[in-house]
Write an enzyme that holds these catalytic residues in place. Structure first.
Site, PDB file in Angstrom:
ATOM      1  N   GLY A  26     -20.619   5.926   7.331  1.00 18.70           N
ATOM      2  CA  GLY A  26     -19.686   6.425   6.054  1.00 18.70           C
ATOM      3  C   GLY A  26     -20.477   6.177   4.757  1.00 18.70           C
ATOM      4  O   GLY A  26     -20.692   4.995   4.564  1.00 18.70           O
ATOM      5  N   LYS A  40       0.863  -1.310  -0.235  1.00 17.30           N
ATOM      6  CA  LYS A  40      -0.018  -0.060  -0.019  1.00 17.30           C
ATOM      7  C   LYS A  40       0.950   1.179  -0.078  1.00 17.30           C
ATOM      8  O   LYS A  40       2.014   1.075   0.554  1.00 17.30           O
ATOM      9  CB  LYS A  40      -0.791  -0.028   1.239  1.00 17.30           C
ATOM     10  CG  LYS A  40      -2.021   0.725   1.126  1.00 17.30           C
ATOM     11  CD  LYS A  40      -3.462   0.261   0.494  1.00 17.30           C
ATOM     12  CE  LYS A  40      -4.386   0.933   0.702  1.00 17.30           C
ATOM     13  NZ  LYS A  40      -5.841   0.504   0.024  1.00 17.30           N
ATOM     14  N   GLY A  50     -19.809   7.358   1.513  1.00 17.14           N
ATOM     15  CA  GLY A  50     -18.842   7.520   0.280  1.00 17.14           C
ATOM     16  C   GLY A  50     -19.256   6.683  -0.785  1.00 17.14           C
ATOM     17  O   GLY A  50     -20.266   5.842  -0.769  1.00 17.14           O
TER      18      GLY A  50
HETATM   19  P1  NAD Z   1     -14.835   7.898   0.625  1.00 16.67           P
HETATM   20  O1  NAD Z   1     -13.894   8.669   1.167  1.00 16.67           O
HETATM   21  O2  NAD Z   1     -15.331   7.646  -0.578  1.00 16.67           O
HETATM   22  O3  NAD Z   1     -15.871   7.751   1.702  1.00 16.67           O
HETATM   23  C1  NAD Z   1     -15.756   7.635   3.363  1.00 16.67           C
HETATM   24  C2  NAD Z   1     -16.930   8.444   3.856  1.00 16.67           C
HETATM   25  O4  NAD Z   1     -16.776   8.539   5.191  1.00 16.67           O
HETATM   26  C3  NAD Z   1     -17.153   9.799   3.237  1.00 16.67           C
HETATM   27  O5  NAD Z   1     -18.491  10.236   2.803  1.00 16.67           O
HETATM   28  C4  NAD Z   1     -16.754  10.819   4.556  1.00 16.67           C
HETATM   29  O6  NAD Z   1     -17.587  12.019   4.702  1.00 16.67           O
HETATM   30  C5  NAD Z   1     -17.471   9.849   5.581  1.00 16.67           C
HETATM   31  N1  NAD Z   1     -16.694   9.915   6.900  1.00 16.67           N
HETATM   32  C6  NAD Z   1     -15.343  10.399   7.151  1.00 16.67           C
HETATM   33  N2  NAD Z   1     -15.062  10.567   8.516  1.00 16.67           N
HETATM   34  C7  NAD Z   1     -16.371   9.948   9.207  1.00 16.67           C
HETATM   35  C8  NAD Z   1     -16.744   9.952  10.373  1.00 16.67           C
HETATM   36  N3  NAD Z   1     -16.169  10.061  11.675  1.00 16.67           N
HETATM   37  N4  NAD Z   1     -18.067   9.513  10.523  1.00 16.67           N
HETATM   38  C9  NAD Z   1     -18.957   9.215   9.556  1.00 16.67           C
HETATM   39  N5  NAD Z   1     -18.432   9.351   8.492  1.00 16.67           N
HETATM   40  C10 NAD Z   1     -17.323   9.546   8.197  1.00 16.67           C
HETATM   41  O7  NAD Z   1     -14.172   6.320   0.896  1.00 16.67           O
HETATM   42  P2  NAD Z   1     -14.598   4.775   0.481  1.00 16.67           P
HETATM   43  O8  NAD Z   1     -14.084   4.557  -0.867  1.00 16.67           O
HETATM   44  O9  NAD Z   1     -16.047   4.702   0.391  1.00 16.67           O
HETATM   45  O10 NAD Z   1     -13.807   4.084   1.361  1.00 16.67           O
HETATM   46  C11 NAD Z   1     -14.535   3.804   2.881  1.00 16.67           C
HETATM   47  C12 NAD Z   1     -13.557   2.850   3.660  1.00 16.67           C
HETATM   48  O11 NAD Z   1     -13.651   1.482   2.742  1.00 16.67           O
HETATM   49  C13 NAD Z   1     -12.254   3.265   3.598  1.00 16.67           C
HETATM   50  O12 NAD Z   1     -11.686   2.717   4.890  1.00 16.67           O
HETATM   51  C14 NAD Z   1     -11.388   2.515   2.508  1.00 16.67           C
HETATM   52  O13 NAD Z   1     -10.212   2.108   2.695  1.00 16.67           O
HETATM   53  C15 NAD Z   1     -12.541   1.192   2.615  1.00 16.67           C
HETATM   54  N6  NAD Z   1     -12.190   0.430   1.338  1.00 16.67           N
HETATM   55  C16 NAD Z   1     -12.741   1.206   0.157  1.00 16.67           C
HETATM   56  C17 NAD Z   1     -12.583   0.516  -1.012  1.00 16.67           C
HETATM   57  C18 NAD Z   1     -13.312   1.088  -2.253  1.00 16.67           C
HETATM   58  O14 NAD Z   1     -13.491   0.106  -3.390  1.00 16.67           O
HETATM   59  N7  NAD Z   1     -13.789   2.235  -2.146  1.00 16.67           N
HETATM   60  C19 NAD Z   1     -12.079  -0.828  -0.966  1.00 16.67           C
HETATM   61  C20 NAD Z   1     -11.609  -1.441   0.098  1.00 16.67           C
HETATM   62  C21 NAD Z   1     -11.764  -0.869   1.125  1.00 16.67           C
END
Ligand code: NAD
Length: 309
Positions: free
Chosen positions: A136, A36, A138
């Protein structure tokens, strides 16, 4: 990409994420090691494209020993910038139809995992009427929430981004709660989909959900929280098993050109891995996180041994 408070914080995070990636790839059955990278910067910095190009220059120097993709702070459009002068990028927007976000594959893997955990916990994967707290909304969390809503689950949601919360309330009739209390909601399932270390000394005693299964990386603040969850009678789906859908889809392109149906079939198999981990945890009365770590280490060791032969 995150504005880490210190280089030590960034180093600590990247090492934890690297181990998680290694275990994730092993449990997803991919012929990949794991690594990573983190970029210490604010993703809203106007200089982001230049930072991404500089970073991609380093990735290119690894000549394919290291590939990288999207994650927190770096989306599919950013990955297109990385791919301008680098051959080892996946999940970049231009690989997909316009508007498709590859986080959909991660969300699908999470949904499959929640169903497998529900079957383990309650004897049925049916989520109709089950309550799920999604932390979250996102790229990944919002798509997981959509799957859960589609099968009749009731959603409780929190995000620091009010627009995302408003959309969830409007689209799915979700109940919005304070981000500080989302883990403590009276729900069946808690799905952490924001940042890591949400299961910690403070939050763990407040969690009343029977199942924790979400998409965030590194959900346990410390390894001993896995044992504490087991003692509390909470079924925990190890994060890197539940969130392996994205890498299953993206990583496949290193070796082949699978169809969408083939990719979805591979993601479906994550449910079997979740069931195997949870069954083994019960049989051995060990924390599911430890069981998954041991399974992943065994897969890595066996791959290393066959490479040596
Ligand atoms: P993202 O940045 O699109 O979404 C994260 C969301 O969490 C955002 O909407 C943000 O506003 C919200 N957030 C941040 N702090 C917060 C809090 N304290 N309370 C509530 N909400 C909060 O990221 P993502 O791509 O959706 O990834 C989310 C998690 O999943 C991360 O840990 C990432 O490493 C993991 N992940 C994502 C993927 C992927 O394909 N996107 C794959 C594997 C793991």
């Amino acid at each position: 990409m995150q504005p880490y408070q210190s280089l030590d914080d960034a180093l600590n995070d990247v090492l934890r994420l690297s181990q998680g990636m290694t275990f994730k790839n092993a449990m997803a059955g991919l012929s990949l090691g794991g690594g990573k990278c983190v970029i210490v910067a604010d993703p809203n910095d106007p200089a982001k494209p230049e930072l991404l190009r500089a970073f991609a220059h380093h990735v290119q120097h690894f000549s394919g020993r290291f590939w990288t993709a999207i994650d927190v702070g770096v989306g599919p459009a950013d990955a297109d910038i990385l791919a301008e002068n680098c051959d080892y990028i996946f999940a970049n927007a231009s690989r997909y139809e316009a508007g498709f976000n590859p986080s959909a594959y991660t969300a699908l893997g999470g949904f499959v995992s929640i169903k497998a955990a529900a079957e383990h916990q309650w004897g049925s994967p049916d989520l109709h009427g089950r309550t799920v707290a999604v932390q979250g909304l996102g790229a990944a969390g919002s798509r997981l929430a959509a799957h859960l809503h589609d099968v009749g689950a009731k959603l409780v949601v929190a995000d620091i981004n009010q627009e995302a919360v408003n959309a969830a309330v409007a689209q799915w009739n979700a109940t919005a709660v304070d981000p500080h209390t989302i883990h403590a909601q009276d729900v069946d399932i808690f799905a952490p989909c924001a940042l890591g270390a949400i299961v910690n000394d403070v939050t763990l005693p407040q969690i009343t959900a029977s199942v924790i299964c979400g998409l965030a990386n590194n959900q346990l603040a410390e390894p001993h929280h896995g044992a504490a969850l087991r003692s509390a009678g909470i079924t925990y789906v190890p994060d890197y098993v539940a969130n392996g859908g994205g890498i299953t889809a993206a990583g496949s392109v290193i070796y082949s050109e699978p169809s969408d149906a083939e990719i979805r079939g591979r993601i479906d198999a994550i449910g079997e891995t979740v069931s195997a981990v949870l069954r083994q945890a019960d049989r051995s009365d060990r924390p599911s996180a430890e069981v998954a770590d041991n399974m992943a280490r065994a897969k890595v060791a066996s791959a290393a041994a066959s490479n040596d032969r």
